[in-house]
Design an enzyme around this catalytic site. Structure first.
Site, PDB file in Angstrom:
ATOM      1  N   TYR A  32      31.128  44.175  37.074  1.00 55.71           N
ATOM      2  CA  TYR A  32      31.653  44.081  35.718  1.00 55.71           C
ATOM      3  C   TYR A  32      31.537  42.667  35.174  1.00 55.71           C
ATOM      4  CZ  TYR A  32      36.056  41.819  37.243  1.00 55.71           C
ATOM      5  OH  TYR A  32      36.982  40.950  37.740  1.00 55.71           O
ATOM      6  N   ARG A  51      24.819  36.482  34.944  1.00 54.03           N
ATOM      7  CA  ARG A  51      25.566  36.769  36.169  1.00 54.03           C
ATOM      8  C   ARG A  51      25.558  38.266  36.458  1.00 54.03           C
ATOM      9  NH1 ARG A  51      31.569  34.711  36.545  1.00 54.03           N
ATOM     10  NH2 ARG A  51      31.837  36.410  35.050  1.00 54.03           N
ATOM     11  N   ARG A 100      29.740  63.300  46.948  1.00 45.53           N
ATOM     12  CA  ARG A 100      30.168  62.073  47.606  1.00 45.53           C
ATOM     13  C   ARG A 100      29.352  61.848  48.867  1.00 45.53           C
ATOM     14  NH1 ARG A 100      33.903  60.596  51.774  1.00 45.53           N
ATOM     15  NH2 ARG A 100      34.734  58.507  51.434  1.00 45.53           N
ATOM     16  N   LYS A 150      30.417  39.963  41.242  1.00 47.37           N
ATOM     17  CA  LYS A 150      31.599  40.359  40.460  1.00 47.37           C
ATOM     18  C   LYS A 150      31.806  41.868  40.535  1.00 47.37           C
ATOM     19  CE  LYS A 150      33.888  39.105  36.123  1.00 47.37           C
ATOM     20  NZ  LYS A 150      35.111  38.615  36.734  1.00 47.37           N
ATOM     21  N   GLU A 182      40.228  30.590  45.302  1.00 45.47           N
ATOM     22  CA  GLU A 182      40.321  30.697  43.839  1.00 45.47           C
ATOM     23  C   GLU A 182      41.592  31.445  43.477  1.00 45.47           C
ATOM     24  OE1 GLU A 182      36.956  33.047  42.368  1.00 45.47           O
ATOM     25  OE2 GLU A 182      37.003  34.234  44.203  1.00 45.47           O
ATOM     26  N   LEU A 206      33.874  33.425  43.070  1.00 42.29           N
ATOM     27  CA  LEU A 206      33.055  33.852  41.943  1.00 42.29           C
ATOM     28  C   LEU A 206      32.545  32.603  41.220  1.00 42.29           C
ATOM     29  CD1 LEU A 206      32.149  36.450  40.432  1.00 42.29           C
ATOM     30  CD2 LEU A 206      33.853  35.833  38.728  1.00 42.29           C
TER      31      LEU A 206
HETATM   32  N1  PDD Z   1      37.976  37.322  36.046  1.00 42.99           N
HETATM   33  N2  PDD Z   1      37.309  34.191  39.993  1.00 42.99           N
HETATM   34  C1  PDD Z   1      37.642  35.496  39.957  1.00 42.99           C
HETATM   35  C2  PDD Z   1      38.057  36.161  41.223  1.00 42.99           C
HETATM   36  C3  PDD Z   1      37.609  36.193  38.734  1.00 42.99           C
HETATM   37  O1  PDD Z   1      37.937  37.509  38.705  1.00 42.99           O
HETATM   38  C4  PDD Z   1      37.233  35.511  37.548  1.00 42.99           C
HETATM   39  C5  PDD Z   1      37.144  36.212  36.214  1.00 42.99           C
HETATM   40  C6  PDD Z   1      36.888  34.150  37.637  1.00 42.99           C
HETATM   41  C7  PDD Z   1      36.448  33.355  36.439  1.00 42.99           C
HETATM   42  O2  PDD Z   1      35.160  33.726  35.996  1.00 42.99           O
HETATM   43  P1  PDD Z   1      34.720  33.588  34.469  1.00 42.99           P
HETATM   44  O3  PDD Z   1      34.997  32.188  34.084  1.00 42.99           O
HETATM   45  O4  PDD Z   1      33.300  33.920  34.473  1.00 42.99           O
HETATM   46  O5  PDD Z   1      35.585  34.566  33.694  1.00 42.99           O
HETATM   47  C8  PDD Z   1      36.925  33.525  38.877  1.00 42.99           C
HETATM   48  C9  PDD Z   1      37.911  38.101  34.807  1.00 42.99           C
HETATM   49  C10 PDD Z   1      38.277  37.318  33.603  1.00 42.99           C
HETATM   50  C11 PDD Z   1      38.721  39.369  34.979  1.00 42.99           C
HETATM   51  O6  PDD Z   1      38.641  39.926  36.059  1.00 42.99           O
HETATM   52  O7  PDD Z   1      39.389  39.810  34.045  1.00 42.99           O
END
Ligand code: PDD
Length: 286
Positions: A32, A51, A100, A150, A182, A206
Site C-alpha cells: 500500500y 516506492r 485459498r 510497504k 522506527e 520503511l
Molecule cells: N505509514 N515507517 C512505517 C512503519 C510506516 O508505516 C510509515 C508510513 C513510515 C513513513 O513513511 P512515509 O514518509 O513514506 O509515509 C515509516 C503510513 C503513513 C501509514 O501506514 O498510514
C-alpha cells in the site's frame, strides 16, 4: 458518501466489492501507499509511486493494469471527494484465483486488485498535535525482516498503537537489539547538539518518502544529519525528537518512556523542519 476506486471503476463506497478469496484479505499479500493532500494537491506523489513499484517488484507481484494512470486516478478521487486536506490510500493485492492456496496464483490468469480511497483530514497541516508534540513509549520490534516493503501486515503496528494508548502515550517506537528501528507508522529521529540523528536505510525500516524529503530540506538548511542507530536511553537524553510520515509530516516528540525532552514542548529543529517541509511540499505538490 465517498467515491472510491476498485479495479477500474469509481463507485460509492458501499457498492465497492473485493472477493473473500482475495490474497490481501486471506494472506496479507498486498502492498500500500498513503499520499497526503494539501490545497487539493498531492504531496510527494512521485516518491510514493516509485516506492510502490519497488514493493511490487520485491514481492514478485504484477503491476496493476492501471499503474500508469495512478496519478490521474489519485487526482480524480481528490476532485470528486472534494479533498482539500487529507490522504489518498492505495492498496494493491495479489488478487484471487477463487480459492485459498499458499502458492501464488499464476499472474498470467490472476490480476492484482487495486483499491483506492480518500480520507478527509481537515487541519492536517495546522495539526493541534504538532503544536503540543506527542509522547512515545518503546516496545519490542517483533515484525518480519522485510520492513522496507510497504506491506499491509499491520497487525503488530496496530497492537503497538494500542500498547501506547494503554500506557497513556500517543505512539510507540519499536526497538530491536537495543536500537530504535522506527515508529509504528513513521520514521524516528532525535536531535542532539544540533545534529539530527536517524537510523540509516536498510531492510529494518520503511524507506519513508517524507524521511527522504525532510532530510533533503535539513541539508539544504545547513542542518547536520547523521544516519546511525540510537538507543532509547539516548533518546531520553536528547534535546528533542520527532517522527515523519505522509500523514503527520514532521511531528515533534516531547516524551520518551516517561522522560520529558527539553522543556516538554516541541523543539526548534522539529518546528523548523515541519515549516520548511510543508512549504516545500506545497510548492512541489501536483
Ligand atoms: N505509514 N515507517 C512505517 C512503519 C510506516 O508505516 C510509515 C508510513 C513510515 C513513513 O513513511 P512515509 O514518509 O513514506 O509515509 C515509516 C503510513 C503513513 C501509514 O501506514 O498510514
Amino acid at each position: 458518501m465517498r467515491t472510491v476506486y476498485v479495479n477500474g471503476e469509481y463507485l460509492p463506497e458501499t457498492e465497492a466489492k473485493i472477493s473473500i478469496f482475495d490474497r490481501g484479505f486471506l494472506m496479507a499479500d498486498g502492498v500500500y501507499e498513503v499520499t497526503s493532500v494539501l490545497d487539493g494537491k498531492l504531496i510527494d506523489f512521485e516518491g510514493h509511486a516509485k516506492r510502490l513499484e519497488r514493493s511490487l517488484t520485491e514481492l514478485d507481484m504484477k503491476k496493476p493494469d492501471a499503474f500508469d494512470d495512478l496519478l490521474d486516478i489519485h487526482r480524480e478521487l481528490v476532485r470528486v471527494n472534494e479533498i482539500d486536506e487529507g490522504l489518498v490510500y492505495l492498496q494493491v493485492t495479489r488478487g484471487s484465483d477463487g480459492d485459498r492456496d499458499f502458492v501464488f496464483p499464476d499472474p498470467a490468469t490472476t490480476e492484482p486488485s487495486l483499491v483506492m480511497f480518500t480520507q478527509q483530514k481537515p487541519g492536517l497541516a495546522e495539526s493541534p498535535a504538532a503544536k503540543k508534540g506527542i509522547r512515545v513509549v518503546s516496545i519490542d520490534d517483533i515484525r518480519w525482516g522485510r520492513r522496507d516493503i510497504k506491506t499491509v501486515q499491520l497487525l503488530y503496528p496496530s497492537m503497538g498503537k494500542m500498547m501506547a494508548k494503554a500506557a497513556g502515550a500517543d505512539d510507540a517506537w519499536m526497538v530491536e537489539d537495543g536500537h530504535v528501528t522506527e515508529g509504528t507508522s513513521n520514521n524516528a529521529y532525535i536531535v542532539k547538539d544540533g545534529k539530527i540523528i536517524t537510523r540509516a536505510l536498510s531492510n529494518d525500516i520503511l524507506h519513508g518518502i517524507t524521511r527522504a524529503a525532510v532530510l533533503r530540506c535539513a541539508k539544504e538548511a545547513q542542518m547536520e544529519v547523521v544516519e546511525r542507530n540510537f538507543t532509547i536511553a539516548e533518546a531520553q537524553e536528547a534535546d528533542e525528537a520527532f517522527v515523519t510520515s505522509a500523514s503527520t509530516f514532521v511531528m515533534p516528540v516531547i516524551e520518551v518512556d516517561g522522560a520529558t525532552l527539553g522543556d516538554g514542548t516541541p523543539g526548534p529543529v522539529a518546528k523548523r523542519l515541519r515549516e520548511i517541509y510543508l512549504e516545500e511540499g506545497r510548492k512541489k505538490a501536483i
